[in-house]
Design a protein around this motif. Structure first.
Motif, PDB file in Angstrom:
ATOM      1  N   SER A 117       0.870  -1.172   0.000  1.00  0.00           N
ATOM      2  CA  SER A 117       0.000   0.000   0.000  1.00  0.00           C
ATOM      3  C   SER A 117       0.906   1.220   0.000  1.00  0.00           C
ATOM      4  O   SER A 117       1.772   1.356   0.871  1.00  0.00           O
ATOM      5  CB  SER A 117      -0.903   0.029   1.232  1.00  0.00           C
ATOM      6  OG  SER A 117      -1.801  -1.054   1.212  1.00  0.00           O
ATOM      7  N   ILE A 133      -4.374   6.011  -2.435  1.00  0.00           N
ATOM      8  CA  ILE A 133      -3.714   4.765  -2.078  1.00  0.00           C
ATOM      9  C   ILE A 133      -3.566   3.930  -3.347  1.00  0.00           C
ATOM     10  O   ILE A 133      -4.502   3.797  -4.132  1.00  0.00           O
ATOM     11  CB  ILE A 133      -4.482   3.989  -0.976  1.00  0.00           C
ATOM     12  CG1 ILE A 133      -3.786   2.674  -0.621  1.00  0.00           C
ATOM     13  CG2 ILE A 133      -5.933   3.778  -1.352  1.00  0.00           C
ATOM     14  CD1 ILE A 133      -4.351   1.975   0.612  1.00  0.00           C
ATOM     15  N   VAL A 157      -2.540   0.135  -4.374  1.00  0.00           N
ATOM     16  CA  VAL A 157      -2.383  -1.193  -3.776  1.00  0.00           C
ATOM     17  C   VAL A 157      -2.020  -2.178  -4.874  1.00  0.00           C
ATOM     18  O   VAL A 157      -2.339  -1.983  -6.042  1.00  0.00           O
ATOM     19  CB  VAL A 157      -3.671  -1.648  -3.053  1.00  0.00           C
ATOM     20  CG1 VAL A 157      -3.980  -0.728  -1.878  1.00  0.00           C
ATOM     21  CG2 VAL A 157      -4.854  -1.716  -4.004  1.00  0.00           C
TER      22      VAL A 157
END
Length: 167
Positions: free
Chosen positions: A143, A159, A161
């Motif tokens: 992340s 974010i 990921v």
């Protein structure tokens, strides 16, 4: 008379130095407190996604700003914009939240980095999601996060990921 000017100049200089040192010390303390709050985002992230006691989608979403954006690099850089779409990602895509997954997530200390710059911060961590049913690593993911201060709380703005290939 001349020595009085030198003395007052030295006094002003000494007061300035004391003020500068105090400000620097206060800034360092605030930065350390902010770093701790940022690191606690990672802890809450894993607590929210872990099976014990159960995955908690509401807790996960409490970490995000209303206008947060999530990019899923494991699925063609799919973009989820806004808190509702980010919630949909966790509810429908993120493995730890899927039915039948009994995973516990954590980040080894050497795989986390946090930095604060005023009211903005960055946080990077790698997750080892342990599959308790198989006693094995279920996933190794990353992340990469930007955060913004909102009152006394730090919220995730963006974010990225994805999967990590190597341990």
């Amino acid at each position: 008379m001349k020595s009085m000017g030198v003395k007052s100049g030295l006094l002003v200089l000494a007061l300035w130095l004391v003020t500068a040192i105090a400000a620097a010390a206060d800034s360092g303390a605030n930065n350390a407190a902010d770093i701790l709050k940022i690191r606690n985002v990672e802890i809450s992230f894993h607590q929210a996604g872990s099976w014990l006691p159960r995955p908690d989608l509401d807790m996960m979403m409490s970490l995000y700003a209303d206008d947060a954006a999530l990019t899923d690099t494991a699925h063609g850089n799919k973009l989820y914009q806004g808190k509702q779409q980010v919630r949909d990602y966790f509810a429908k895509v993120a493995a730890p939240f899927q039915p039948g997954k009994h995973w516990i997530g954590y980040t080894p200390a050497m795989r986390i980095k946090a930095a604060v710059d005023g009211d903005k911060a960055t946080l990077y961590f790698e997750c080892l999601w342990m599959d308790v049913d198989r006693n094995a690593i279920g996933a190794h993911s990353f992340s990469d996060i930007t955060l913004e201060r909102s009152g006394d709380q730090w919220l995730i703005k963006t974010i990225r990921v994805g999967k990590v290939d190597k341990l």
